[in-house]
Design a protein around this motif. Structure first.
Motif, PDB file in Angstrom:
ATOM      1  N   ARG A 175       0.851  -1.185   0.000  1.00 47.41           N
ATOM      2  CA  ARG A 175       0.000   0.000   0.000  1.00 47.41           C
ATOM      3  C   ARG A 175       0.887   1.235   0.000  1.00 47.41           C
ATOM      4  N   PHE A 176       1.042   1.823  -1.163  1.00 44.00           N
ATOM      5  CA  PHE A 176       1.876   3.021  -1.319  1.00 44.00           C
ATOM      6  C   PHE A 176       0.955   4.160  -1.750  1.00 44.00           C
ATOM      7  N   MET A 177       0.414   4.816  -0.758  1.00 43.76           N
ATOM      8  CA  MET A 177      -0.669   5.769  -0.989  1.00 43.76           C
ATOM      9  C   MET A 177      -0.517   6.967  -0.086  1.00 43.76           C
ATOM     10  N   PRO A 178      -1.075   8.114  -0.501  1.00 45.51           N
ATOM     11  CA  PRO A 178      -1.080   9.279   0.389  1.00 45.51           C
ATOM     12  C   PRO A 178      -1.791   8.971   1.712  1.00 45.51           C
ATOM     13  N   GLU A 179      -1.258   9.553   2.786  1.00 53.66           N
ATOM     14  CA  GLU A 179      -1.852   9.370   4.116  1.00 53.66           C
ATOM     15  C   GLU A 179      -3.338   9.722   4.117  1.00 53.66           C
ATOM     16  N   VAL A 185       6.606   0.752  -8.302  1.00 55.57           N
ATOM     17  CA  VAL A 185       5.372   1.107  -7.601  1.00 55.57           C
ATOM     18  C   VAL A 185       4.537   2.016  -8.498  1.00 55.57           C
ATOM     19  N   LEU A 186       3.321   1.597  -8.788  1.00 53.49           N
ATOM     20  CA  LEU A 186       2.396   2.422  -9.557  1.00 53.49           C
ATOM     21  C   LEU A 186       1.006   2.253  -8.966  1.00 53.49           C
ATOM     22  N   ARG A 203       3.202  -2.322  -5.309  1.00 51.72           N
ATOM     23  CA  ARG A 203       4.432  -2.715  -5.965  1.00 51.72           C
ATOM     24  C   ARG A 203       4.102  -3.874  -6.886  1.00 51.72           C
TER      25      ARG A 203
END
Lengths: 275, 440
Positions: B19-23, B283-284, B288
Motif C-alpha cells: 500500500r503506497f498511498m497518500p496518508e 510502484v504504480l 508494488r
C-alpha cells in the motif's frame, strides 16, 4: 560513509531553521517549486529567488508521470518539465547549484517510484553529496517506508511524513515518531492547489499532533500545506503551526511572470511570517 | 504442490502488493478493509451478493464449446466461459456489485470509478442506478473517443463521465484522477476500483469478487469433460478477469495458466502494453508490481487497440504468479487479436470484446502447440458490441468507411469469407498488419 553522515542528527537543519523562525518571527515559510520548470536553470534561479525573498526552507518537487496528490497547477508544471526532458539527476544538480548560492535547507518532494528505481540507498547518498536535507514523501507512509527510514537513519537525512485530518491518533504518533525536520500537516482533504479558505481542519489536526506529543524542538514541528496562497493565510496558519507551506501560488507566479514574479510573490508571502 | 496458492490474502504476494498511498487515503483504505473482512464473515452479505448475481447479473454464466473455432487452434477442444453474457456485457459486474454492496454497508452514497474500455464504468453506473447512488466515471479522453458508445451508455444510466485530459489521457490517468477525487470526497465516496491493481485491499478484494468465474468454470468443465482443462487462458490488462478465472485452478498443478498481454504493434516497438513481458518491478497506483517505465521510474505510455488492456501496470498477484512460474504471460499483437476476433465471429457467431480476443488469439497458438487432445478453457470476458465501430473500421466493413475505401478496406472485404485454415489465418494477419501500417 563520511564523518558528517555517520553521526545521526538529533536536530536537523530543517528543524533548526523552523525552530529559529518560531523564536524570532511567527514561524517558517516553506516554498515549493518543481525542478526543471520552466527549465532547469530557471527552476534553480527561482528557488534562489525564493530564499532571497524570505522563504526559510525549500521544497523541490521532482516531476513524476503519475502525481496523485497534485492539483492542476502543479501537474501542468511537472508535466511540462517531463516533456522538456527532466531527468532525476537534474534534482541533484539543482540542489547543489542552489546550495552554492543560498543557505537554506532543501527537501525534495518526491513520489516513491523514481527513488525506488534509482535505488533508495544510492539516492540517499547522492542527496547528501549534493547538500540536500531530506525527503518529503507524499505516497510513502511510515508503515510502508522501512527501506527509506533505514536509508535516512544511515545518512542522517530528514524525512517528512504526511498527516491528514482523517489520520487516527495511532497514525499521528507514528508520523511524529518517524518524521525528522517537520511533520507535514495536510490542511484539507484534497489535492494541492490554492483555496480561498484554509480548512479549519488544519488547526484541529495541529492541536491533535501537539496532544500526541509533537513539539517545536528542532527535530519535528508542524508545518501546514495545501491551499495556502496569500500572506494572510500564512499569518493565519502560523498563529497555531510552526510553518506554512506554499506551492501552487508560487508555481503559478513562476509560470506567468517568471523569476521576478515568483520573487515578488515570495516577498509578499513572507510578510505573513512577521509577528 | 504443497503450498496453497489460493490462500494468499495480501497485502503482499511475495514481494508484490502493499500500500503506497497518500496518508489522506489510508483511513478510507482501512475502512474498506475492515468492512470487507466483516462482510466476508457475514453470511447475509454472501447471500445478498449471490442473489443479485442470480437475478440481476445472470449467473452462473454458461460455458460454450467452440469446435469450429477449435479447428483453427490445432483441433484443441476450446471451451469458452461466457462472461460476455453477464448483464452489462462483461465480467466487470461481478466486482462492481460486490463493492457497491460493501459501499452501501459503510454508508457511502457516491461511487467513483476509472474506466478504460468503458466496461467497468458501465458496470459501475449500472450498480449506482440500481442502488440509488451518485456516480462519476473518469475516462481518459483518448478512450472516450474510441469507446464513444460506452460513454453514451454511462450517461443514459445517469452517471457523469469526466474525460481526463492529463498525462497520456488513457486508463492510467483516469486512475490518477479518481484517486484525486477520492482524496477530496472520501467522506461520502467509495472509489470502486475496477481491477486487481491499486493499494491493498483492492487486489485481494477485487479478485475475491471475480473468483466466481473460475469456480463456476472449474465445475462446469469437470461436468462436461470429466476432467480439468489442460490450460486456462485469459487476457491481462490490470488482470481482473484473468485472476478471476485462474484462481480456482491455482492449486491444480496440472492445469497450465496463460495470461495474454496486449503487444500492440509488437513488443519490439514502443507501442505495446505487455507489462509483464517487457516491464520491471516498481510502484504504480499504490502497489508494488511490474510496470512499464523508463530508467527514471517514469511510467511509459502503453498502446493497445483494446482500451481495456491499454495499461502500463498489472495487478500484483499476477506479477507474483509470474515470478514463481505458476502462470505464464505472453504477448499478443493488435493484428493477432483482431484476426482471432474475426475468427470467433465467423466460426461461432459470437462477437467478442477486443480485450477477450487477445485470449482467443493466445488459445489459437496454444492449441496448435498442445494439439487435438488438449482442452483449453478461455475466459470470454466481454462482448464486442462496444467494439463494433473499431472493428468495423479495422476490417473496412463500416458503410461510411466503404465510401472512402482504400486498398485496405477492399482487401479486407475480399477476404470476408470464412477462413478455413491455419495458414490462411497467418496470411490474414500479415495483410492486416500491413493495412494498419499504411493507415498510420
Amino acid at each position: 560513509m563520511s564523518e558528517a553522515t555517520s553521526e545521526l542528527r538529533a536536530t536537523s537543519p530543517v528543524g533548526s531553521v523552523i525552530q529559529a523562525a518560531n523564536a524570532t518571527r511567527a514561524g517558517a515559510l516553506i516554498g515549493y517549486l518543481p525542478v526543471g520548470f520552466p527549465n532547469l536553470q530557471q527552476s534553480i534561479d527561482a528557488a534562489v529567488a525564493l530564499v532571497e525573498n524570505g522563504v526559510d526552507v525549500l521544497e523541490l518537487g521532482l516531476p513524476y508521470s503519475d502525481p496523485v496528490m497534485d492539483g492542476p497547477v502543479i501537474q501542468k508544471a511537472t508535466q511540462s518539465a517531463l516533456e522538456s526532458g527532466f531527468h532525476l539527476s537534474d534534482a541533484f544538480t539543482a540542489v547543489e547549484a542552489i546550495r552554492a548560492r543560498v543557505d537554506a535547507p532543501i527537501l525534495l518532494m518526491t513520489y516513491y517510484n523514481p527513488v525506488l528505481q534509482y535505488g533508495i540507498e544510492r539516492f540517499a547518498t547522492d542527496l547528501v553529496s549534493a547538500g540536500g536535507a531530506g525527503l518529503i514523501t507524499p505516497d510513502l507512509t511510515v508503515d510502508s517506508g522501512a527501506e527509506w527510514i533505514s536509508a535516512s537513519e544511515r545518512t542522517g537525512l530528514d524525512r517528512v511524513f504526511l498527516t491528514a485530518p482523517t489520520s487516527t491518533d495511532e497514525r499521528l504518533k507514528l508520523a511524529i515518531e518517524n518524521s525528522r525536520g517537520f511533520v507535514y500537516v495536510v490542511s484539507t482533504m484534497g489535492v494541492t492547489g490554492a483555496r480561498n479558505d484554509v480548512d479549519a481542519a488544519a488547526r484541529t489536526l495541529v492541536d491533535r499532533l501537539r496532544a500526541n506529543g509533537l513539539e517545536t524542538d528542532g527535530s519535528s514541528g508542524a508545518c501546514v500545506g495545501i491551499g495556502i496562497s496569500t500572506p494572510d493565510q500564512v499569518a493565519e496558519v502560523l498563529a497555531y503551526a510552526d510553518g506554512a507551506i506554499v506551492g501552487s501560488a508560487l508555481v503559478r507566479a513562476l509560470s506567468e511572470d517568471g523569476v521576478a514574479g515568483v520573487a515578488r510573490v515570495a516577498r509578499s508571502l513572507a510578510t505573513g511570517t512577521t509577528r | 504442490m504443497t503450498t496453497h496458492l489460493r490462500d494468499e490474502q495480501g497485502p503482499f504476494f511475495g514481494e508484490f502488493g502493499g500500500r503506497f498511498m497518500p496518508e489522506s487515503l489510508i483511513a478510507a483504505l482501512d475502512e474498506i478493509s475492515a468492512a470487507y473482512e466483516e462482510a466476508k464473515a457475514d453470511p447475509t452479505f454472501a447471500a445478498e451478493l449471490a442473489e443479485l448475481h442470480r437475478t440481476y447479473t445472470g449467473r452462473p454464466s454458461i460455458i460454450t464449446e467452440a469446435p469450429r473455432f477449435g479447428e483453427h487452434a490445432g483441433g484443441a477442444r476450446i471451451i469458452l466461459k461466457r462472461e460476455d453474457l453477464n448483464h452489462t456485457g462483461s465480467h466487470k459486474i461481478n466486482n462492481v456489485l460486490g463493492q457497491a454492496l460493501l459501499a452501501r454497508r459503510i454508508g457511502k452514497t457516491r461511487l467513483i470509478a476509472e474506466t478504460g474500455a468503458g466496461q467497468h464504468g458501465v458496470a459501475t453506473a449500472t450498480a449506482a442506478a440500481l442502488f440509488g447512488m451518485k456516480c462519476v466515471v473518469y475516462m481518459g479522453e483518448v478512450d472516450t473517443e474510441r469507446q464513444a458508445l460506452n460513454v453514451a451508455r454511462m450517461r443514459l444510466l445517469g452517471a457523469e463521465v469526466i474525460p481526463v485530459t492529463t498525462g497520456t489521457r488513457t486508463l492510467k490517468d483516469a486512475l490518477n484522477e479518481a484517486f484525486r477525487d477520492w482524496v477530496a470526497n472520501v467522506e461520502d465516496t467509495h472509489y470502486l476500483l475496477g481491477t486487481v491493481a491499486g493499494p491493498h485491499p483492492f487486489p485481494v478484494m477485487v479478485r475475491d469478487f471475480h473468483k466466481v468465474i473460475g469456480e463456476e468454470a472449474r465445475e462446469q468443465v469437470l461436468e462436461l469433460t470429466g476432467a480439468l482443462p489442460d490450460a486456462v487462458v485469459a487476457c491481462v490488462g490490470g488482470g481482473s478477469n484473468a485472476i478471476g478465472i485462474f484462481h480456482a485452478f491455482l492449486d491444480d498443478p496440472d492445469v497450465k495458466l496463460y495470461g495474454y498481454e496486449a503487444a500492440g504493434d509488437g513488443i519490439d516497438t514502443l507501442r505495446h502494453a505487455a507489462t509483464i513481458t517487457m516491464g520491471r518491478p516498481g510502484v504504480l497506483h499504490g502497489s508494488r508490481s511490474i510496470m512499464l517505465q523508463d530508467s527514471d521510474g517514469q511510467t511509459l505510455d502503453s498502446h493497445s487497440i483494446s482500451a481495456g488492456l491499454d495499461y502500463p501496470g498489472v495487478g500484483p498477484e499476477h506479477a507474483w504468479l509470474s515470478s514463481i512460474g505458476r502462470a505464464e504471460y505472453l504477448p499478443i499483437t493488435d493484428a493477432q487479436a483482431m484476426s482471432a476476433f474475426r475468427l470467433l465471429c465467423q466460426t461461432e457467431g459470437i462477437i467478442p470484446a477486443i480485450e477477450s480476443a487477445h485470449a482467443l488469439a493466445g488459445a489459437i497458438d496454444l492449441g496448435r502447440e498442445l494439439g487435438p487432445d488438449a482442452t483449453i478453457l478461455v475466459s470470454l470476458s466481454g462482448r464486442g458490441d462496444k467494439d463494433v465501430e473499431t472493428a468495423g473500421r479495422y476490417f473496412g466493413v463500416l458503410d461510411e468507411q466503404a465510401l472512402v475505401a482504400g486498398t485496405r478496406e477492399q482487401n479486407a472485404l475480399d477476404s470476408n469469407e470464412l477462413i478455413d485454415g491455419a495458414v490462411e489465418v497467418d496470411e490474414l494477419d500479415r495483410d492486416l498488419a500491413q493495412g494498419m501500417g499504411t493507415e498510420r
